[in-house]
Design a protein around this motif. Structure first.
Motif, short mmCIF file in Angstrom:
data_model
loop_
_atom_site.label_atom_id
_atom_site.label_comp_id
_atom_site.label_asym_id
_atom_site.label_seq_id
_atom_site.Cartn_x
_atom_site.Cartn_y
_atom_site.Cartn_z
N GLY A 1 -6.39 1.50 14.44
CA GLY A 1 -7.01 2.78 14.76
C GLY A 1 -7.34 3.62 13.54
N ALA A 2 -7.22 3.06 12.34
CA ALA A 2 -7.57 3.82 11.13
C ALA A 2 -8.23 2.88 10.13
CB ALA A 2 -6.34 4.47 10.50
N SER A 3 -9.32 3.35 9.52
CA SER A 3 -10.05 2.50 8.55
C SER A 3 -9.45 2.64 7.16
CB SER A 3 -11.51 2.91 8.49
OG SER A 3 -12.10 2.81 9.74
N HIS A 4 -8.17 2.44 7.03
CA HIS A 4 -7.58 2.60 5.69
C HIS A 4 -7.90 1.36 4.85
CE1 HIS A 4 -4.11 -0.11 6.31
NE2 HIS A 4 -4.27 0.23 7.57
N ALA A 5 -8.10 1.57 3.55
CA ALA A 5 -8.53 0.46 2.67
C ALA A 5 -7.45 0.07 1.67
CB ALA A 5 -9.78 0.87 1.92
N ASP A 6 -6.26 0.70 1.77
CA ASP A 6 -5.27 0.47 0.70
C ASP A 6 -4.57 -0.88 0.80
OD1 ASP A 6 -4.18 1.67 2.98
OD2 ASP A 6 -2.63 2.76 1.88
N ASN A 7 -4.81 -1.66 1.85
CA ASN A 7 -4.40 -3.07 1.86
C ASN A 7 -5.58 -3.98 1.55
OD1 ASN A 7 -2.31 -2.07 4.39
ND2 ASN A 7 -1.47 -3.25 2.71
N VAL A 8 -6.70 -3.76 2.24
CA VAL A 8 -7.81 -4.71 2.10
C VAL A 8 -8.48 -4.63 0.72
CG1 VAL A 8 -8.25 -4.92 4.56
CG2 VAL A 8 -9.46 -3.16 3.28
N LEU B 1 -3.32 4.37 -2.70
CA LEU B 1 -2.94 3.36 -3.69
C LEU B 1 -2.49 2.07 -3.03
CD1 LEU B 1 -0.78 5.45 -6.22
CD2 LEU B 1 -3.21 4.84 -6.40
N GLY B 2 -2.75 0.95 -3.71
CA GLY B 2 -2.26 -0.34 -3.23
C GLY B 2 -2.36 -1.37 -4.34
N PHE B 3 -1.54 -2.41 -4.24
CA PHE B 3 -1.65 -3.51 -5.20
C PHE B 3 -1.37 -4.83 -4.51
CE2 PHE B 3 2.78 -2.03 -5.70
CZ PHE B 3 3.50 -3.21 -5.66
N ALA B 4 -1.88 -5.89 -5.14
CA ALA B 4 -1.70 -7.24 -4.60
C ALA B 4 -0.54 -7.93 -5.30
CB ALA B 4 -2.99 -8.04 -4.81
N SER C 1 0.84 -1.20 0.00
CA SER C 1 0.00 0.00 0.00
C SER C 1 0.88 1.25 0.00
CB SER C 1 -0.93 -0.01 1.20
OG SER C 1 -0.20 -0.18 2.38
N ASN C 2 0.24 2.36 -0.29
CA ASN C 2 0.88 3.67 -0.45
C ASN C 2 1.60 3.79 -1.81
OD1 ASN C 2 -0.05 4.26 2.12
ND2 ASN C 2 1.93 3.97 3.10
N VAL C 3 2.47 2.80 -2.11
CA VAL C 3 3.24 2.81 -3.37
C VAL C 3 3.93 4.18 -3.55
CG1 VAL C 3 3.22 1.95 -5.75
CG2 VAL C 3 1.30 1.41 -4.24
N CYS C 4 4.61 4.61 -2.53
CA CYS C 4 5.32 5.91 -2.46
C CYS C 4 4.36 7.09 -2.41
CB CYS C 4 6.33 6.09 -3.61
SG CYS C 4 7.73 4.97 -3.52
N ASN D 1 1.08 -16.85 6.77
CA ASN D 1 2.37 -16.88 6.07
C ASN D 1 2.97 -15.49 5.99
OD1 ASN D 1 2.24 -19.70 5.45
ND2 ASN D 1 0.68 -19.19 3.94
N LEU D 2 2.11 -14.48 6.12
CA LEU D 2 2.61 -13.11 6.08
C LEU D 2 3.13 -12.73 7.47
CD1 LEU D 2 0.92 -13.06 3.47
CD2 LEU D 2 0.08 -10.83 4.14
N PRO D 3 4.35 -12.20 7.51
CA PRO D 3 4.86 -11.79 8.82
C PRO D 3 4.01 -10.67 9.42
CG PRO D 3 6.44 -11.29 7.05
CD PRO D 3 5.27 -11.96 6.41
N LEU D 4 3.92 -10.67 10.74
CA LEU D 4 3.11 -9.65 11.43
C LEU D 4 3.88 -8.33 11.47
CD1 LEU D 4 1.99 -11.78 14.52
CD2 LEU D 4 1.04 -11.75 12.22
N GLY D 5 3.15 -7.25 11.43
CA GLY D 5 3.78 -5.92 11.54
C GLY D 5 4.84 -5.69 10.47
N SER D 6 4.58 -6.19 9.26
CA SER D 6 5.60 -6.15 8.21
C SER D 6 5.34 -5.09 7.15
CB SER D 6 5.66 -7.51 7.51
OG SER D 6 4.41 -7.77 6.88
N GLY D 7 4.11 -4.56 7.11
CA GLY D 7 3.77 -3.62 6.04
C GLY D 7 3.34 -4.32 4.76
N MET D 8 3.05 -5.63 4.87
CA MET D 8 2.60 -6.38 3.69
C MET D 8 1.12 -6.72 3.78
SD MET D 8 5.60 -8.96 2.54
CE MET D 8 6.47 -9.47 3.99
N GLY D 9 0.42 -6.05 4.67
CA GLY D 9 -1.03 -6.23 4.75
C GLY D 9 -1.46 -7.51 5.44
N SER D 10 -0.70 -7.92 6.44
CA SER D 10 -0.99 -9.18 7.13
C SER D 10 -2.38 -9.19 7.78
CB SER D 10 0.09 -9.43 8.18
OG SER D 10 -0.16 -10.59 8.90
N SER D 11 -2.71 -8.13 8.50
CA SER D 11 -4.01 -8.11 9.19
C SER D 11 -5.16 -8.09 8.18
CB SER D 11 -4.11 -6.89 10.11
OG SER D 11 -3.85 -5.71 9.39
#
Ligand code: HSE
Length: 308
Positions: free
Chosen positions: A135-142, A22-25, A13-16, A88-98
Motif C-alpha cells: 500500500g505504499a510506493s516506497h523505494a528504499d528496498n527496490v 535510506l537503504g543498502f544492499a 531500508s530505513n537504516v535507523c 531465499n529471503l524470508p517473507l515479511g522479514s524486513g529484508m526486502g523480499s517482495s
C-alpha cells in the motif's frame, strides 16, 4: 524461448534515521528469478520455490509479475514472459523480499528484450509492485536492490534516487527471528505527524550518517544510528528492541536497528568478527524469548541485482 537467471540481494531500508529514504544492499541472502520470454502474450508465474506456497501465483498480485506487467505496459510491448521464483529471503522479514523478486524479474526482462533501460528507469516499476504489496510506493528496498550500494531517495515526486559513495568497509549483521511483521501493519502503526523536535533529531542523524559514510568516519556513523520516528512505535512488534540495540553496541557494533519494517535486526560493524559476535548475541537474545533465528553477515553489496 530465451531465458536468463537473475539474482537480487536482500536490502536494509530505513537504516535507523532514514525512514523511506535510506537503504543498502547486502551480499546474502539473495533471491533468484529465472525469466523467460517468447512470442505470445501474458505474464505467468510458472513456479515458486521456498515460499511454502504462500505467495500469490496470480500475475497481477505477485510483486515480480506485477512489476513486469507495469514495465511491459509502459513500453507498450506484447510478449509472453514466464517467471520462476526461487525465494531465499524470508517473507515479511524486513529484508526486502517482495522488492528483490521484482528487481530480478525486471532486470531479466530488460536484458532478454534488449530494452536498454537503466537501473534507475526500472525503479518505478518495482515501486509499483511494492505499492501493490504493502500500500505504499516506497523505494528504499527496490532502489538499493537494483542499484547496489547505499542509496538515498532524495525525492519521491519527482523520483530522485542518489547513490551514496562509501568511504569505509562495513559488515552488516542481519538476525531474522521466526516472526513475521507485515509491512502494511508496521506502516499503519506509525504516527502520520512528526513533532518538530523529532524532525530536527532525525534530520541531524541522517546528515551525520551520510557524512560518516562518505568520509569513512565510523564514530560519526555510530553517533548517527538512531531513530526517533519509526522504531519507538514499531518496538511493540519485537521482543526487547532497545535491549538488542544496546547488546549490539556493547558487542562492538557501530549501531543497530530494525531492518525495514522488521522483524529482522541489522547491525553495522567495522570488522567481520565483531559482526558475527553481534549476531550471536542477538540470536541469544531471541532464544531467551523462545524465538529461533537465522544470522547472516556480509559486506555491503556494490552491484545490486545481477544476471547470473
Ligand atoms: N521504509 C519501509 C518501512 C521499508 O519502514 O515501512 C519496508 O521494508
Amino acid at each position: 524461448m530465451k531465458s536468463v537467471r537473475v539474482s537480487a540481494p536482500a536490502t536494509v531500508s530505513n537504516v535507523c534515521c532514514g525512514f523511506d529514504v535510506l537503504g543498502f544492499a547486502v551480499d546474502a541472502p539473495a533471491d533468484e528469478v529465472i525469466v523467460s520470454v517468447a512470442d505470445g502474450e501474458g505474464v505467468e508465474i510458472t513456479n515458486i520455490s521456498g515460499d511454502q506456497g504462500r505467495l500469490p501465483r496470480e500475475a497481477t498480485r505477485n510483486t515480480a509479475s506485477a512489476a513486469v506487467l507495469s514495465l511491459l505496459a509502459a513500453q507498450r510491448l506484447t510478449v509472453k514472459v514466464e517467471l520462476e521464483l526461487i525465494k531465499n529471503l524470508p517473507l515479511g522479514s524486513g529484508m526486502g523480499s517482495s522488492g528483490a523478486s521484482a528487481a530480478a524479474a525486471l532486470v531479466g526482462v530488460n536484458q532478454l528484450l534488449n530494452l536498454n533501460l537503466s537501473r534507475h528507469e526500472l525503479i518505478p516499476h518495482a515501486m509499483y509492485a511494492e505499492n501493490m504489496a504493502c500500500g505504499a510506493s516506497h523505494a528504499d528496498n527496490v532502489a538499493p536492490a537494483l542499484l547496489g550500494g547505499f542509496v538515498a531517495i532524495r525525492s519521491y515526486n519527482p523520483l530522485d534516487v542518489i547513490s551514496i559513495p562509501i568511504g569505509l568497509t562495513l559488515y552488516c549483521t542481519l538476525v531474522h527471528p521466526a516472526l513475521e511483521v507485515r509491512t502494511a501493519d508496521a506502516r499503519q502503526a506509525l504516527n502520520p505527524v512528526v513533532p518538530l523536535k523529532d524532525m530536527v533529531a532525525q534530520n541531524g542523524n541522517m546528515a551525520g550518517l551520510i557524512v560518516g559514510l562518505t568520509q569513512g568516519d565510523a564514530d560519526l556513523i555510530s553517533r548517527s544510528l538512531h531513530d526517533v520516528v519509526a522504531e519507538p512505535v514499531r518496538a511493540k512488534f519485537l521482543p526487547g528492541l532497545f535491549e538488542m540495540k544496546t547488546i549490539a553496541r556493547n558487542a562492538g557494533a557501530l549501531g543497530a536497528g530494525i531492518s525495514g519494517s522488521g522483524p529482522t535486526i541489522f547491525a553495522l560493524s567495522r570488522d567481520e568478527k565483531t559482526a558475527w559476535r553481534t549476531g550471536q548475541l542477538l540470536q541469544q537474545h531471541f532464544s531467551t524469548h523462545h524465538l529461533p533465528s537465522e544470522c547472516y553477515v556480509s559486506v555491503i553489496n556494490p552491484q545490486g541485482t545481477k544476471v547470473l
